[in-house]
Design an enzyme around this catalytic site. Structure first.
Site, short mmCIF file in Angstrom:
data_model
loop_
_atom_site.label_atom_id
_atom_site.label_comp_id
_atom_site.label_asym_id
_atom_site.label_seq_id
_atom_site.Cartn_x
_atom_site.Cartn_y
_atom_site.Cartn_z
N HIS A 1 -29.90 -70.51 34.23
CA HIS A 1 -28.50 -70.12 34.19
C HIS A 1 -27.97 -70.01 35.61
CE1 HIS A 1 -29.21 -68.12 30.02
NE2 HIS A 1 -29.13 -69.42 29.96
N THR A 2 -26.86 -70.67 35.86
CA THR A 2 -26.28 -70.61 37.20
C THR A 2 -25.03 -69.74 37.14
OG1 THR A 2 -27.04 -72.85 37.53
CG2 THR A 2 -25.43 -72.04 39.11
N LYS B 1 -23.42 -71.21 29.84
CA LYS B 1 -23.54 -69.87 29.23
C LYS B 1 -23.64 -68.78 30.28
CE LYS B 1 -27.20 -71.23 26.95
NZ LYS B 1 -27.16 -72.68 27.16
N LEU C 1 -13.73 -77.79 31.99
CA LEU C 1 -12.60 -78.66 31.66
C LEU C 1 -12.13 -79.41 32.90
CD1 LEU C 1 -10.69 -79.49 29.36
CD2 LEU C 1 -9.16 -77.65 30.03
N ARG D 1 -51.05 -66.21 16.02
CA ARG D 1 -51.47 -64.83 16.23
C ARG D 1 -52.64 -64.75 17.22
NH1 ARG D 1 -51.93 -64.99 10.14
NH2 ARG D 1 -52.18 -67.09 10.92
N THR E 1 -36.64 -77.84 21.67
CA THR E 1 -37.51 -76.85 22.27
C THR E 1 -38.28 -76.16 21.13
OG1 THR E 1 -37.63 -75.07 23.90
CG2 THR E 1 -35.74 -74.99 22.36
N THR F 1 -33.52 -75.97 36.17
CA THR F 1 -34.95 -75.67 36.13
C THR F 1 -35.78 -76.81 36.70
OG1 THR F 1 -34.58 -74.29 34.21
CG2 THR F 1 -36.84 -75.01 34.57
P1 IMP Z 1 -39.37 -77.35 26.45
O1 IMP Z 1 -38.42 -76.31 26.03
O2 IMP Z 1 -39.83 -77.24 27.88
O3 IMP Z 1 -40.52 -77.50 25.51
O4 IMP Z 1 -38.59 -78.76 26.38
C1 IMP Z 1 -38.19 -79.34 25.15
C2 IMP Z 1 -36.83 -80.03 25.30
O5 IMP Z 1 -35.82 -79.05 25.48
C3 IMP Z 1 -36.71 -80.96 26.49
O6 IMP Z 1 -35.86 -82.04 26.14
C4 IMP Z 1 -36.02 -80.10 27.54
O7 IMP Z 1 -35.33 -80.87 28.50
C5 IMP Z 1 -35.08 -79.30 26.67
N1 IMP Z 1 -34.72 -78.01 27.26
C6 IMP Z 1 -35.47 -76.89 27.32
N2 IMP Z 1 -34.79 -75.89 27.91
C7 IMP Z 1 -33.58 -76.38 28.22
C8 IMP Z 1 -32.41 -75.82 28.81
O8 IMP Z 1 -32.34 -74.63 29.16
N3 IMP Z 1 -31.34 -76.65 28.94
C9 IMP Z 1 -31.37 -77.94 28.51
N4 IMP Z 1 -32.42 -78.50 27.95
C10 IMP Z 1 -33.53 -77.74 27.80
#
Ligand code: IMP
Length: 424
Positions: free
Chosen positions: A40-41, A15, A328, A138, A235, A296
């Site tokens: 994001h890279t 993205k 691709l 809240r 997430t 990350t």
């Molecule tokens: P959290 O968002 O840190 O709570 O992680 C929950 C799940 O979402 C885990 O499997 C993470 O690896 C995945 N996840 C969170 N953010 C990203 C992202 O930006 N890219 C890919 N997977 C993500």
């Protein structure tokens, strides 16, 4: 014009690159959900930028906004702003004062909980889930609270004891909740960002009234959505396109385009089912060639064939008006390329994913085989220059997702993108 862009798979679709490409034509780029779990890279010439919170439009010097549906770690935000400014970039940022703050105790709770889970989710341990828990309870600290020490203190007096108890109950360090150095640093950042606070909903609505161009940049992907994803392996935010309207306070009738970003294969980082996962040499080939390691966390991403059954659901969840197909080039050199077109669930053929995650985990992929190509495509300058097999592959995805592909990315650079011919 209001455009929403989201990831159509499990995140990491590329993205950042697509937003960077589009940003040139937009006035405002805004993040609407998630936090620094995103990575994001963006590659421009020989420089690679890795962003977690700052919208990818920064490289064009656009107005950048962080909406109140984001959970923000102020230290990460501040470090990112400073490092981009050091690079000589103009970071014109606005942050909504209602943005929830990820406090050090959220990070501690996230780690403690993940450690205690018998079945892991694979969270990024950035405190995302716990910050969202406090938002809906809240009982959150907001960006606006960081601009006023007395207000922050009153908040912590009110919500602190329950968090101290929660951490202590899980065997963690409860002194984190009122740790003076952390609080002082958060307040320093709050002061530094005071003049950047803005009502994001108002700013976007005014911009749209003036016919400016606004791009809402999603983080993660459709199947990590807290409602529509593969629960519980998701997430904690709403990652589909509709979430942009709700989180930013923009009416749905104002949306003009919804762009889906899809990778030419699929990856997932963290736990959870993934029917087309390849635990073999082909999966390894995709990972190494595609550099599939988390921005990350650095974790190796699980790789697999393109899953058009999920693709169809993603098109429904987001209502895409167009797609950008990324990476691709990574598939170049594979003799045969497979696309998952159905699942076998306990002997029954499915062309749409089951809602229940347990059933989804039992789905076995049914593949359509397509011819691969060997020509290097990283330097092609037009869609027509792509080998016929590569075009056929893109067009099959288009057909299966019932959505037009408008851009195809053949490498990490800005210039490594071709656009499909558009009818007048
Ligand atoms: P959290 O968002 O840190 O709570 O992680 C929950 C799940 O979402 C885990 O499997 C993470 O690896 C995945 N996840 C969170 N953010 C990203 C992202 O930006 N890219 C890919 N997977 C993500």
């Amino acid at each position: 014009m209001f455009t929403i862009l989201t990831g159509a798979q499990f995140g990491d679709e590329g993205k950042g690159k697509v937003v960077d490409l589009l940003a040139e034509n937009y006035d405002i780029v805004v993040r609407f959900q998630g936090g620094d779990n995103a990575g994001h890279t963006v590659k421009v010439q020989d420089r690679t930028y890795k962003l977690h919170l700052i919208p990818s439009g920064v490289l064009f010097g656009k107005r950048l906004l962080i909406g109140p549906g984001v959970v923000c770690n102020p230290k990460v935000l501040w470090e990112e702003i400073e490092s981009l400014r050091k690079e000589g970039l103009d970071v014109d940022i606005g942050i909504d004062p209602k943005t929830s703050i990820i406090m050090p105790y959220h990070i501690e709770l996230d780690s403690l909980r993940e450690k205690a889970r018998s079945e892991k989710i694979g969270t990024t341990k950035r405190g995302i889930g716990y910050a969202y828990i406090d938002k809906v309870a809240r009982e959150e600290v907001q960006m606006g609270d960081l601009t006023d020490p007395a207000r922050l203190q009153a908040k912590l007096d009110e919500i602190g004891p329950a968090r101290e108890k929660a951490i202590a109950d899980m065997g963690g360090d409860s002194s984190l909740v009122r740790s003076a150095p952390d609080i002082d640093e958060y307040l320093r950042i709050g002061q530094a960002l005071k003049d950047s606070l803005t009502d994001v909903s108002l700013e976007i609505n005014h911009a749209l009234d003036q016919d400016l161009m606004v791009l809402a940049e999603g983080a993660q992907g459709a199947f990590l959505d807290v409602i529509h994803g593969t629960q519980k392996f998701v997430t904690s935010s709403f990652t589909t396109a509709g979430s942009a309207c709700a989180n930013l306070g923009v009416g749905p009738v104002r949306v003009d385009n919804v762009v889906g970003v899809i990778k030419a294969y699929i990856t997932r980082v963290g736990e959870g089912p993934m029917p087309t996962e390849l635990k073999d040499a082909t999966g390894e080939y995709m990972r190494e060639k595609g550099g599939e390691y988390g921005t990350t966390t650095g974790r190796a991403r699980r790789c697999g064939w393109f899953d058009a059954v999920l693709g169809k659901k993603s098109a429904f969840l987001n209502g895409y008006t167009e797609l950008a197909l990324t990476k691709l080039d990574v598939l170049t050199g594979l003799e045969t390329i497979r696309i998952c077109v159905a699942y076998d669930l306990d002997g029954q053929a499915l062309t749409y994913p089951p809602e229940d995650t347990g059933a989804f985990a039992r789905c076995r992929p049914v593949y359509l085989e397509m011819k691969g190509w060997t020509e290097d495509i990283t330097g092609v300058k037009s869609y027509q220059e792509l080998p016929a097999a590569a075009r056929a592959y893109a067009e099959k995805i288009e057909e299966l997702m019932d959505t037009e592909i408008t851009a195809v990315s053949v490498g990490p650079g800005r210039e490594q993108t071709v656009f499909t011919p558009q009818e007048e």
